[in-house]
Design a protein around this motif. Structure first.
Motif, mmCIF file in Angstrom:
data_model
loop_
_atom_site.group_PDB
_atom_site.id
_atom_site.type_symbol
_atom_site.label_atom_id
_atom_site.label_comp_id
_atom_site.label_asym_id
_atom_site.label_seq_id
_atom_site.Cartn_x
_atom_site.Cartn_y
_atom_site.Cartn_z
ATOM 1 N N ASP A 131 0.860 -1.177 0.000
ATOM 2 C CA ASP A 131 0.000 0.000 0.000
ATOM 3 C C ASP A 131 0.903 1.236 0.000
ATOM 4 O O ASP A 131 1.514 1.565 1.012
ATOM 5 N N THR A 132 0.989 1.915 -1.136
ATOM 6 C CA THR A 132 1.934 3.029 -1.246
ATOM 7 C C THR A 132 1.529 4.230 -0.402
ATOM 8 O O THR A 132 2.363 5.088 -0.119
ATOM 9 N N THR A 133 0.272 4.294 0.019
ATOM 10 C CA THR A 133 -0.153 5.416 0.857
ATOM 11 C C THR A 133 0.371 5.282 2.280
ATOM 12 O O THR A 133 0.290 6.233 3.062
ATOM 13 N N PRO A 147 6.140 6.560 -12.454
ATOM 14 C CA PRO A 147 6.109 7.647 -13.443
ATOM 15 C C PRO A 147 5.046 8.698 -13.163
ATOM 16 O O PRO A 147 5.261 9.890 -13.421
ATOM 17 N N MET A 148 3.888 8.274 -12.623
ATOM 18 C CA MET A 148 2.873 9.255 -12.286
ATOM 19 C C MET A 148 3.356 10.172 -11.171
ATOM 20 O O MET A 148 3.200 11.391 -11.232
ATOM 21 N N ALA A 149 3.982 9.600 -10.144
ATOM 22 C CA ALA A 149 4.504 10.408 -9.042
ATOM 23 C C ALA A 149 5.607 11.339 -9.526
ATOM 24 O O ALA A 149 5.714 12.483 -9.084
ATOM 25 N N ALA A 150 6.445 10.850 -10.466
ATOM 26 C CA ALA A 150 7.516 11.683 -11.008
ATOM 27 C C ALA A 150 6.946 12.911 -11.706
ATOM 28 O O ALA A 150 7.483 14.015 -11.590
ATOM 29 N N ILE A 210 6.853 19.397 -2.582
ATOM 30 C CA ILE A 210 6.105 18.154 -2.571
ATOM 31 C C ILE A 210 4.731 18.305 -1.929
ATOM 32 O O ILE A 210 3.764 17.651 -2.324
ATOM 33 N N GLY A 211 4.616 19.204 -0.955
ATOM 34 C CA GLY A 211 3.319 19.451 -0.331
ATOM 35 C C GLY A 211 2.348 20.078 -1.311
ATOM 36 O O GLY A 211 1.180 19.677 -1.395
ATOM 37 N N ALA A 269 -0.420 8.763 -2.076
ATOM 38 C CA ALA A 269 1.005 8.455 -1.959
ATOM 39 C C ALA A 269 1.839 9.712 -1.754
ATOM 40 O O ALA A 269 2.719 9.758 -0.895
ATOM 41 N N LEU A 270 1.560 10.760 -2.539
ATOM 42 C CA LEU A 270 2.315 12.002 -2.377
ATOM 43 C C LEU A 270 2.012 12.663 -1.042
ATOM 44 O O LEU A 270 2.886 13.277 -0.424
#
Length: 328
Positions: free
Chosen positions: A185-187, A202-205, A237-238, A251-252
């Motif tokens: 779970d990436t969250t 790639p989406m997070a990038a 990042i926030g 995730a972010l």
């Protein structure tokens, strides 16, 4: 250079602890230029910030100035069971209306990744290759772990399936049956899967660039035969987490809470259509021992390629114990 500081401690153990179930834990045991013909246009200053944010917004399906979703087809964030047909997507409709402005076309791409870590004089590089669909926010990567100290390939390639809020891994670790997947779970990850999987999602990038600020245009250069415009700056990042689509915001948001500072330096390369072709993020983990530097690079090419991702069914997911730092 301002770098990202993590709350974790203990030298290289910082990365291991962060990636308790990820590729980085397995790997821890291993050992711009060109002309500047755009100097007089709006690619510098505020124009540079806008160019980077717009390129990210096209891929992530957001407004460069806010979090409202762009009109796209399909069902972003939907997962597929093993009994469902694989999702196949191609090039999106539309074309650039003027040079340097990205459009919604080409929201699938081939992906090459590299993640380089350095701690105490030891440098390790993990490489990946696959495809990604930015509309469904899903993709598939084959991640290759580094050789051991004498050059022997002691690790099997790891297959990763990327989906909103989840990372699925096969050949992840000792004790996991060969026909089973490990689901993360990436969250819940302190880094939001920015480094855990051995490749930044790639989406997070792309989403990280939604928070771009203090961007400088450095000129044009050549990237595999493609003319690209090089931008360098920092991202918040926030802010990026607040502007990310709801389907992948978790995730972010976790990463924003898990790091001591929101500032991440980056280099982004956009083609003549304003599409993101390459992005490099630099992370640094503060700890009690030597600093652990992480440089994550994502390369996008072959836009419009068909992408097929099948999310494993529950019966195919391993829930037992994983022996860290080992592989079958």
């Amino acid at each position: 250079m301002v770098v990202q500081q993590h709350r974790s401690g203990g030298g290289a153990r910082a990365v291991c602890a962060l990636a308790a179930m990820g590729v980085m834990a397995a790997a821890a045991g291993c050992s711009g230029g060109g002309g500047d013909r755009a100097a007089a246009d709006d690619r510098a200053g505020p124009g540079a910030v806008e160019a980077v944010r717009q390129a990210a917004a096209v891929l992530t399906g957001t407004d460069a100035d806010g979090a409202s979703p762009a009109p796209v087809t399909g069902k972003p964030g939907a997962t597929r069971g093993a009994g469902d047909p694989p999702a196949q997507t191609g090039a999106g409709a539309g074309a650039a209306t003027k040079p340097g402005v990205a459009t919604k076309s080409g929201t699938t791409a081939k992906v090459s990744t590299s993640m380089e870590t350095a701690a105490g004089g030891t440098r390790v590089t993990i490489r990946g290759r696959g495809t990604y669909d930015f509309r469904s926010r899903s993709g598939r990567l084959e991640v290759v772990l580094p050789q051991d100290a004498v050059g022997k390939e002691e690790h099997l390639p790891i297959t990763e399936l990327l989906a909103p809020g989840a990372l699925y891994m096969m050949n992840r670790g000792a004790g996991v049956p060969k026909d089973k997947w490990v689901r993360i779970d990436t969250t819940t990850l302190a880094d939001g899967n920015l480094v855990t999987g051995g490749a930044t999602d790639p989406m997070a990038a792309a989403e990280l660039l939604l928070g771009a600020r203090a961007v400088t245009y450095l000129g044009e250069s050549d990237l595999a035969g493609v003319t690209v415009r090089h931008y360098r700056g920092t991202t918040d990042i926030g802010r990026a987490a607040r502007q990310a689509p709801a389907a992948s915001r978790g995730a972010l948001t976790a990463a924003a809470k898990g790091f001591r500072t929101d500032t991440v330096p980056f280099d982004a390369y956009l083609d003549e259509q304003g599409r993101l072709r390459k992005v490099r993020h630099r992370f640094s983990f503060a700890n009690e021992g030597p600093a652990v530097e992480v440089v994550s690079t994502t390369l996008l090419y072959g836009f419009g390629v068909p992408v097929s991702v099948r999310i494993p069914a529950g019966r195919d997911i391993y829930t037992g114990e994983i022996r860290q730092g080992q592989q079958p």
